[in-house]
Write an enzyme that holds these catalytic residues in place. Structure first.
Site, short mmCIF file in Angstrom:
data_model
loop_
_atom_site.label_atom_id
_atom_site.label_comp_id
_atom_site.label_asym_id
_atom_site.label_seq_id
_atom_site.Cartn_x
_atom_site.Cartn_y
_atom_site.Cartn_z
N SER A 12 62.09 -3.61 64.06
CA SER A 12 62.84 -3.66 65.31
C SER A 12 62.49 -2.60 66.34
O SER A 12 62.78 -2.76 67.52
CB SER A 12 64.34 -3.60 65.02
N SER B 66 64.31 -6.12 67.32
CA SER B 66 65.56 -6.27 68.05
C SER B 66 65.81 -5.16 69.06
O SER B 66 66.70 -5.30 69.90
CB SER B 66 66.73 -6.32 67.05
N LYS C 68 69.79 2.30 71.81
CA LYS C 68 70.08 0.93 71.43
C LYS C 68 71.59 0.80 71.22
O LYS C 68 72.23 1.73 70.72
CB LYS C 68 69.33 0.64 70.12
#
Lengths: 473, 453
Positions: free
Chosen positions: A175, A151, A76
């Site tokens: 997330s 996310s 990420k």
């Protein structure tokens, strides 16, 4: 090849039946083929550099090399890296290059992993749909019109579409779990303190966790062995020894007790998700587990507590992006991030902190006690991951409250600091993935792996490939 | 009679001299850095993803100071974030302590009465802004060598009632801190920074407050913060100036503005820097990156036993045992180690029945230049003994020389007879010179005076 498990890949590499170069080539070919449509990456490493690294790994491979030695991976874009820019999904850091690597990046690199790129995300982790990115909105490979969840949406897509054997996500309120569920992969939110946060761009420091995302529970267990452990650079990282998690991939859960918190199955839950999760429970029953109902009375305040604390912390954490020394101007914060910063600032302000931030902290303590009580009776708690199926792109970004409610079942776990595993559990009528969440006691990741692994031995949901891959074939 | 009573509370910041900074491993030596920004890392630069890790020694030293100031200690404590925006504060917040400081409720004795210590807490220093011209342009530069250096803040009760007491308090505080050897307290460079909150109160029926603020008496409804004072003299002068300035305003029936003021040493005046009409909102909350600190019995015991005999106790013991005057002997040493060395020297002198006050005078008046702390006590005493040793000369021989000196210096002798006492010094010098010997001064005076009678 990338459809194979980490263990299988490692064995093939050791037997020299495949090479790291082959794997990296396949990785790039998948990215080239799919990512213009899916947008799972914000930054991809120069292919030639990655290939060179792979050549080095092939040359230096030893019989006792670690299991991820020579495997490509993605992270990420919330983790700072020396080689690649780090944006946290925000245009403010569009050109930001970190002078150091996050601890998790260092650990994976040291174990022989080859970083190939940085995944899309809601900026600063602010979102549950990945629509709040300043880059192209990623698409769900199961339905291109729908969101990936967030996310860590980019990482989930990259794993689901086999652009990478595994990825590292970040979970503050769901997330990792939410996009794992929406993209049909396995994801782990670790116990707070199990994996170092050093180098993870902070959203909410008391809730942020660093965890693996992969195709199966088995893969997750191997990854956690590498990622976990105390770090001198993170004062909140635990000194508890790291277990050999893969040893939990066997045995039986016979007689173990699974608690179903009744509040998790109440109003607001999509009936298809409810049905799927309740069906999954039958598998655990078949495996010998006992199912009981439990209650977390303060759960109804969970989302409020979660957001008051998360947004208070984020209003503080993002103060450093003032563009004095790096990054672009503050007016480039997205509407969602601005909203969150303002709410957090308000919650901490004199005259309001007592009613908002401090009250939330008190309720957090109560919630922790309730979870502890429930986990005294049960071995694990089982629940849905999100209240709704992946929505159409554009729906959620225009409904901020709905976006916040996506964390309903996941956010409280971060408040408690407990670990939670998400695994694929079925599909909706429209063939949209549905996951389930297993929450355990702190530092009981091994036990969660056991539950998840045995479930995946009985089911094949996690093996199903997204529509976009099937269409290709 | 003075109609107003000044009421002062002080805040003093002191940089600790730990090897590394407060929350990272960077070298803590901002004053000797060759270049700006060389002692920096992602943590003290507040870069994305970086996390603080607390310096254990700085925590121990803060508690040590607290104990030396008679404070109570919070055995459960924590760090908080204090938010404000300023270019020298890279994270947008300073890591400090809010409601659970390590130490609270102590006191410092002054000759005017005790000064209550409200709290002693630990925080991190900021970077340093430098405003200068570069290529003809006015620019502001930031040096982060100082960023995240451990900084102790010592806050007093509003219990200081004169500029002289403020000065004495600050000096004594510095003496205690140096004695503990935890900071150099370099005032000029900013290693110790003084702030005084000053306001005037009209006397209730002309009663002068002597010591201790009577409970229930309300403080004035304003205060002026005198900030960034880097010398004791400026502190005293600044307070004096404020007393006069505020008196004039009050006399005119007005209330002085609540504000921060600086001191202009050249002009000897204070000047307004910033209005503080509304209280700032720092949005304090516990720093989630730093676990709370719990002192268990073992750790707390270790810190406790590291606290030396308190300075006041050392001085009163020396006064009692050796008749040593605090005001003089305090010129000889700073640290605990040095005090221990003096103790050894004093006890050796005492055993040998040598007068300790004379020894101290000799050193303080630089009649003997010697480093007391790089030799052992015995060596020092031997050197001292040698320096004060007198040669063996008979009265007979001396008288002969004196007769000669007297006859050669009729003017000096005349002056002496006429009552000019200083002339004796000259004659003594002449005799010693001729004798080429070291002779006790008083003996010579006696002999010269008897010879010219």
């Amino acid at each position: 090849m990338l459809n194979k498990s980490i263990k299988e890949l490692s064995e093939l590499l050791n037997k020299k039946e495949i090479s790291s170069v082959d794997l990296v080539k396949e990785t790039y070919s998948q990215i080239e083929k799919l990512d213009q449509k899916l947008h799972s990456f914000i930054t991809v490493k120069d292919k030639n550099i990655a290939l060179k690294e792979a050549e080095g790994k092939d040359k230096n491979r030893k019989s006792d090399s670690l299991i991820i030695y020579g495997l490509p991976f993605a992270i990420k874009d919330a983790y700072v890296t020396k080689d690649l820019r780090t944006t946290a999904g925000s245009i403010i850091l569009n050109d930001y290059h970190s002078p150091y690597n996050a601890t998790v990046v260092e650990k994976l690199a040291k174990a022989g992993g080859i970083l190939i790129g940085k995944n899309n995300m809601d900026n600063w982790g602010h979102g549950a749909s990945n629509e709040n990115t300043n880059y192209e909105v990623p698409h769900n490979p199961w339905d291109m019109e729908r969101i990936t969840g967030g996310s860590s949406g980019g990482s989930a897509v990259a794993v689901a579409t086999r652009m990478t054997p595994f990825a590292i996500g970040e979970d503050t309120g769901g997330s990792i779990r939410n996009p794992s569920s929406m993209c049909n992969i396995s994801g782990l939110k670790v116990t707070y303190g199990r994996v170092s946060r050093y180098g993870a761009i902070a959203y909410a420091s008391s809730l942020d966790t660093v965890g693996p995302m992969a195709k199966s529970v088995e893969d997750l267990s191997y990854l956690l062995e590498i990622m976990a452990g105390h770090d001198d650079y993170d004062a909140t990282s635990s000194r508890l020894p790291v277990e050999k998690y893969s040893k939990y991939l066997s045995g039986s859960i016979k007689g173990k007790i699974i608690g179903l918190p009744k509040e998790f199955f109440g109003e607001g839950l999509d009936p298809e998700i409810k049905k799927t999760v309740l069906t999954a429970i039958k598998v655990f029953e078949k495996l010998g587990a006992k199912i009981i109902e439990v209650s977390l009375p303060h759960f109804v305040y969970g989302v409020s507590i979660y957001y008051l604390i998360a947004l208070s912390e984020t209003s503080s954490n993002l103060g450093r992006y003032d563009s004095f020394r790096f990054g672009d101007k503050r007016d480039l914060f997205s509407n969602e991030s601005t909203r969150r910063i303002l709410l957090g600032t308000y919650a901490l302000s004199a005259g309001y902190a007592d009613k908002l931030y401090k009250k939330a902290q008190k309720l957090r303590t109560i919630l922790i006690q309730e979870y502890e009580e429930a986990l005294k009776i049960c071995d694990v708690l089982l629940s849905p991951v999100t209240p709704s199926l992946p929505s159409k792109i554009g729906e959620m970004i225009s409904d901020p409250l709905k976006n916040l409610l996506e964390d309903l079942y996941t956010g409280t776990v971060n408040l408690v600091g407990a670990p939670a595993l998400v695994i694929p559990a079925g599909f909706s009528e429209k063939n949209l993935p549905i996951g389930l969440q297993i929450v355990g006691k702190k530092f009981s990741e091994g036990e969660l792996f056991q539950f998840g692994y045995l479930y995946q031995q009985e089911t094949d949901w996690h093996k199903r490939l997204p529509t976009i891959l099937k269409n290709e074939k | 009679m003075n109609k107003y009573q000044v009421i002062i509370g002080m805040e003093v910041h002191v940089e600790l001299k730990t090897n590394s900074k407060m929350f990272c491993g960077c070298k803590n030596d901002p004053f000797h850095a060759e270049k700006p920004n060389i002692y920096t890392c992602p943590v003290c630069l507040g870069l994305p993803g970086a996390l603080p890790v607390a310096n254990k020694r700085a925590i121990e030293w803060t508690v040590k100071l607290g104990l030396a100031l008679g404070c109570k200690i919070n055995l459960f404590s924590k760090f908080d974030r204090k938010h404000y925006f300023y270019p020298d504060l890279p994270k947008g917040y300073q890591i400090s302590q809010y409601d659970l400081p390590f130490c609270y409720d102590g006191k410092v004795e002054t000759s005017f009465g005790p000064v209550g210590i409200t709290r002693v807490h630990l925080e991190e220093d900021t970077g340093k802004l430098i405003h200068q011209k570069v290529n003809g342009r006015d620019v502001s530069l930031i040096d982060f060598n100082r960023s995240s250096v451990p900084l102790i803040e010592i806050v007093t009760e509003p219990e200081i009632y004169s500029s002289a007491q403020a000065k004495e308090y600050a000096k004594k505080l510095r003496q205690i801190i140096r004695y503990l050897d935890i900071s150099n307290c370099d005032m000029e460079k900013g290693g110790m920074r003084l702030e005084a909150n000053i306001s005037l109160q009209s006397h209730p029926k002309g009663v002068q407050i002597q010591t201790g603020h009577p409970k229930g008496v309300r403080l004035p409804n304003y205060k002026v913060e005198l900030k960034n004072i880097n010398s004791f003299r400026f502190l005293e002068r600044g307070i004096e100036y404020e007393i006069e300035r505020q008196k004039e305003i009050l006399e005119a029936g007005k209330t002085p503005d609540q504000e921060t003021r600086g001191f202009n040493a050249e002009k000897g005046i204070t000047y307004s820097q910033r209005s503080k009409e509304s209280a700032e909102d720092y949005r304090y909350f516990p720093d989630p990156d730093l676990p709370p600190i719990r002192f268990d019995d073992k750790w707390f015991g270790e810190i406790k036993s590291s606290v030396p005999e308190l300075l006041d106790e050392v001085f009163s013991r020396w006064e009692k045992d050796y008749k040593v005057d605090r005001k003089i002997v305090e010129l000889l040493f700073e640290t605990t180690e040095e005090a221990k060395k003096l103790d050894e020297i004093f006890s050796n002198l005492s055993n040998q029945k040598l007068p300790i006050d004379k020894f101290i005078n000799t050193i303080v008046n630089k009649k003997l230049t010697i480093n007391l702390f790089d030799k052992n006590a015995e060596e020092i005493i031997n050197i001292y003994k040698k320096s004060v040793q007198v040669d063996d000369v008979s009265d007979e021989d001396l008288k002969k020389i004196i007769t000669k000196v007297v006859s050669l210096n009729p003017k000096a002798v005349g002056d002496l007879k006429a009552g000019k006492v200083q002339s004796i010094n000259f004659l003594v010098g002449q005799v010693m010179c001729k004798a080429k010997k070291k002779i006790e001064f008083s003996r010579l005076v006696r002999l010269i005076q008897s010879s010219i009678k």
